[in-house]
Design a protein around this motif. Structure first.
Motif, PDB file in Angstrom:
ATOM      1  N   ARG A  46       0.803  -1.233   0.000  1.00 57.28           N
ATOM      2  CA  ARG A  46       0.000   0.000   0.000  1.00 57.28           C
ATOM      3  C   ARG A  46       0.831   1.276   0.000  1.00 57.28           C
ATOM      4  O   ARG A  46       0.326   2.345  -0.305  1.00 57.28           O
ATOM      5  N   TYR A  47       2.107   1.191   0.360  1.00 54.76           N
ATOM      6  CA  TYR A  47       2.974   2.363   0.332  1.00 54.76           C
ATOM      7  C   TYR A  47       3.618   2.559  -1.044  1.00 54.76           C
ATOM      8  O   TYR A  47       4.268   3.568  -1.277  1.00 54.76           O
ATOM      9  N   THR A  50       1.763   3.793  -6.162  1.00 55.22           N
ATOM     10  CA  THR A  50       1.515   5.110  -6.755  1.00 55.22           C
ATOM     11  C   THR A  50       2.172   5.198  -8.133  1.00 55.22           C
ATOM     12  O   THR A  50       3.092   4.427  -8.437  1.00 55.22           O
ATOM     13  N   ASP A  83      -5.918   8.878  -2.335  1.00 53.82           N
ATOM     14  CA  ASP A  83      -5.319   8.589  -1.032  1.00 53.82           C
ATOM     15  C   ASP A  83      -6.244   9.133   0.057  1.00 53.82           C
ATOM     16  O   ASP A  83      -6.777  10.240  -0.063  1.00 53.82           O
ATOM     17  N   GLN A  85      -5.540  10.178   3.087  1.00 51.30           N
ATOM     18  CA  GLN A  85      -5.003  11.334   3.811  1.00 51.30           C
ATOM     19  C   GLN A  85      -4.689  12.524   2.894  1.00 51.30           C
ATOM     20  O   GLN A  85      -4.796  13.655   3.305  1.00 51.30           O
ATOM     21  N   ASP A  86      -4.256  12.245   1.687  1.00 52.80           N
ATOM     22  CA  ASP A  86      -3.844  13.301   0.762  1.00 52.80           C
ATOM     23  C   ASP A  86      -4.599  13.121  -0.551  1.00 52.80           C
ATOM     24  O   ASP A  86      -4.202  12.315  -1.397  1.00 52.80           O
ATOM     25  N   SER A  89      -2.939  12.736  -4.002  1.00 54.26           N
ATOM     26  CA  SER A  89      -2.244  11.499  -4.366  1.00 54.26           C
ATOM     27  C   SER A  89      -3.250  10.419  -4.758  1.00 54.26           C
ATOM     28  O   SER A  89      -4.381  10.407  -4.267  1.00 54.26           O
ATOM     29  N   HIS A  91      -3.651   6.077  -5.588  1.00 53.40           N
ATOM     30  CA  HIS A  91      -3.106   4.731  -5.508  1.00 53.40           C
ATOM     31  C   HIS A  91      -3.677   3.943  -6.672  1.00 53.40           C
ATOM     32  O   HIS A  91      -4.818   4.173  -7.098  1.00 53.40           O
TER      33      HIS A  91
END
Length: 189
Positions: A46-47, A50, A83, A85-86, A89, A91
């Protein structure tokens, strides 16, 4: 004259992989870069899902990767998710069709058969290739992109695992996924 034996073997194997990909009916509408992007997205955590991570992993230009990702999205093989939180961004996730395609193609059957023939030598080969890759990545100062469970930040807990870099709990399957933040255990903190 420099010994080119290792290069020659790796280049020949890569040529066989490219030839195999061209022969696959499922690859008729895909470019090799698109298969590489799909394969990466099927294996990353998940990190690391992108557009920038795909670009870094493939070592190509942003424009080339962007066009490939647009084509994959248009073919219904990937989708974008904002994303949490952001919102700037995104995914990238494989669709069911994208996952099915990768499961049908990777790894190639000829590679599985060769691995079976090698028997216990295949484990040694995998270990040596991992060490070769890690050495090249360190020497050339390129991102590691290793498996989460082999990272110095991966911490085993009584129940599950934790990423020491982010402080977040990891799902059990995440240890087997590629992470762009991977750091070899022997690297200095």
């Amino acid at each position: 004259m420099t010994d080119t034996t290792l290069y020659d073997y790796l280049e020949r194997i890569a040529s066989l992989m490219r030839a195999w990909a061209r022969e696959q009916p499922l690859m008729a509408d895909l470019q090799p870069i698109q298969l590489s992007a799909l394969n990466y997205l099927a294996r990353c955590n998940r990190y690391s899902n992108t557009p920038l991570a795909v670009t870094d992993y493939l070592g190509l230009t942003k424009g080339t990767v962007s066009q490939s990702l647009k084509a994959l999205e248009a073919k219904g093989l990937i989708r974008k998710r904002p994303d949490a939180q952001d919102r700037r961004s995104v995914h990238l996730e494989l669709t069911e069709a994208g996952r099915g395609l990768i499961e049908s193609l990777v790894p190639p059957a000829f590679l599985n058969r060769a691995e079976e023939v090698l028997g216990e030598h295949s484990e040694l080969l995998v270990t040596l290739l991992r060490e070769l890759l890690a050495t090249i990545q360190r020497q050339e100062n390129v991102p590691g992109f290793g498996l989460c469970r082999t990272c110095r930040f991966h911490q085993k807990l009584e129940e599950g695992s934790l990423c020491g870099l982010t402080g977040e709990r990891l799902e059990s399957r995440e240890g087997e996924l590629i992470c762009r933040e991977h750091a070899e255990p022997d690297e200095a903190a």
